[in-house]
Structures are given as C-alpha cells and as structure tokens.
Write a protein that holds these residues in place. Structure first.
Motif, mmCIF file in Angstrom:
data_model
loop_
_atom_site.group_PDB
_atom_site.id
_atom_site.type_symbol
_atom_site.label_atom_id
_atom_site.label_comp_id
_atom_site.label_asym_id
_atom_site.label_seq_id
_atom_site.Cartn_x
_atom_site.Cartn_y
_atom_site.Cartn_z
ATOM 1 N N TYR A 111 0.788 -1.098 0.185
ATOM 2 C CA TYR A 111 -0.041 0.006 -0.012
ATOM 3 C C TYR A 111 0.835 1.280 0.201
ATOM 4 N N ILE A 112 0.340 2.379 -0.522
ATOM 5 C CA ILE A 112 1.120 3.486 -0.875
ATOM 6 C C ILE A 112 1.827 4.142 0.754
ATOM 7 N N TYR A 120 9.192 2.748 -5.015
ATOM 8 C CA TYR A 120 8.437 3.252 -6.206
ATOM 9 C C TYR A 120 9.382 3.662 -7.348
ATOM 10 N N ALA A 166 1.028 0.579 -7.009
ATOM 11 C CA ALA A 166 1.313 2.001 -7.336
ATOM 12 C C ALA A 166 2.296 2.322 -8.465
#
Length: 265
Positions: A111-112, A120, A166
C-alpha cells in the motif's frame, strides 16, 4: 496485383506472418510471458536475443528447447549506463535488430503508506526508464533499416485501478503515453510501436495470487466474459502478429489480451 484465393493464402502464410531472417531482442524472455513471446517469435522464424538479470544457467535451461535460435545475455535493464554497450555488442555479434520487445518487469506489492520512494523509483526504473533506454539504443539502426517493430508489455493496470501496485500501475500507464509519442516520431521511418495489455493469464504468478484466495478468484472470473483465464501463448501470438508485416500499418495502440475483461461487467 490481383490474387487468387490460393495465392492470397500462400502470401499470407508464407510472408505476412513470417519473421524469417529477423533478429529480435526480448527482455525477460526466458520466463513467464516473456518465454511465451520468445517461443512464438522463434516459431515464426526469428532469432531471439534474450536479455535478463537471471543467471545464465537458469536462462539457458529455459531456452534449451530452441537450440541456436536463441542466445542469452545477462543484463540488468536498470543499468542504463551500460545499455548502449550491450546494444552495440548485440548488433556486432548478431547483425541488425528489427524487433525489440520490452517485457522485463518487477513488482512491489505494498500500500502507498507502506511504500518508500525508493520502492516506487525501483519499479519505474525497470519498466519505464530501462525500457526507454533500450529503445533509444536500438532506434538509430532501425531508422537505417527503414523498418522496426517495438513492443511494450503493458497491463490491465494501464487502464484500471488495483491496490498495492502504485509503481507498477504508473509504469504500465506510462507505456501508453510512450507508444503514442514514439509512433508520432518513428512511423515515417517504417517503425511501429505498440503495446500488449495481458489480462489474467494462467501463470505461476496468477496461481500464487488466487489459489488461496477464493473470493479474489471469483471476482476476477466474474469480470471475464470469456469465463476463463488466458494462456501465455495468447500473449506470445499477439506479439508475433504485431512484429510481422501483417501488422505493418498498426502503430500507437495497445491491444488487450484479456478475454474481454476490460469491458466485463
């Protein structure tokens, strides 16, 4: 020229879909969907140069069935300082490269709020930056050839939202913008640029995700009008088609290979 039905059949089967004499570079081409792409390109007549970070022993075990129709180079796609060097070596040792399939990838399922900036960036470096660098390295000689086929492995996450990916989703959506721009720049040189967006495909990764999660599997299957997941060869055959002369006037598009999942209700 007017073809008889028999002549047209012979032309299509022997020429339009043939990759005889072509050299292709496929990143991540010794595992998963990449291996299926390698298999289909070889079946169509191409010689495939596989780039992967995995060991030579692992890769060669996977590629053994293809004999001298494949060759392996160990390379980390994120090592962009040496991308031009590996591209130059391939061109020296195997001649012109008319096909490039950017298939290498990685995941970071978080999760972010748990994902770091480094997580990322690492995903973007593999999917977007590494693929861009390799494409840039091979484009000049494709322009000289007056022909080229460049493919990117997109995803359902190029279009739909999924949690915990993401970086992956950003990269896969980014491919859509990249193929549009590259088509605008390269089409006049006979170079097509496209992407494939696999849906849910019967791979070890798919089974790892759903075998112990019946609700997730039910949700996925309920979205697919075809009522079945795809076979890796479905993706491989699409890639072989897009690399062939049969697709010479197709560029700047992303083809979902998903059994209708994107429009499934």
């Amino acid at each position: 020229m007017v073809f008889t039905d028999e002549q047209l059949k012979d032309f299509c089967m022997s020429r339009c879909y043939s990759l005889d004499g072509q050299t292709a570079v496929v990143t991540g081409g010794s595992t998963g969907l990449g291996l299926a792409i390698t298999r289909c390109l070889v079946s169509a007549g191409a010689k495939v140069v596989v780039l992967s970070y995995e060991s030579e022993e692992q890769a060669c075990a996977s590629l053994k069935e293809f004999g001298d129709k494949t060759v392996f180079y160990q390379f980390d796609i994120t090592d962009t300082a040496h991308t031009q060097e590996i591209a130059g070596r391939i061109l020296r040792e195997h001649g012109p490269v008319g096909i490039l399939v950017n298939n290498a990838g990685n995941h970071c399922k978080k999760y972010i709020w748990d994902m770091t900036v480094e997580d990322y960036v690492k995903v973007l470096n593999v999917h977007l930056v590494g693929a861009f660098a390799l494409t840039k390295a091979f484009v000049p000689q494709m322009k000289e050839l007056g022909r080229g086929r460049i493919l990117f492995q997109a995803s359902m996450t190029s279009y739909i939202g999924q949690p915990m990916v993401a970086g992956y989703a950003t990269a896969k959506a980014g491919y859509l913008g990249l193929i549009h721009t590259l088509t605008a720049e390269l089409a006049e040189f006979g170079i097509t640029v496209n992407a494939i967006a696999p849906g849910w495909i019967d791979t070890p990764m798919f089974h790892k995700a759903v075998d112990n999660d019946p609700p997730r599997l039910a949700k996925i299957m309920g979205r697919i009008p075809a009522k079945t997941v795809g076979d890796p060869m479905d993706v491989g055959m699409c890639a072989a088609f897009l690399c062939s002369d049969a697709a010479r006037y197709i560029s700047g598009t992303c083809i979902p290979v998903d059994g209708g999942a994107l429009i499934g209700f």
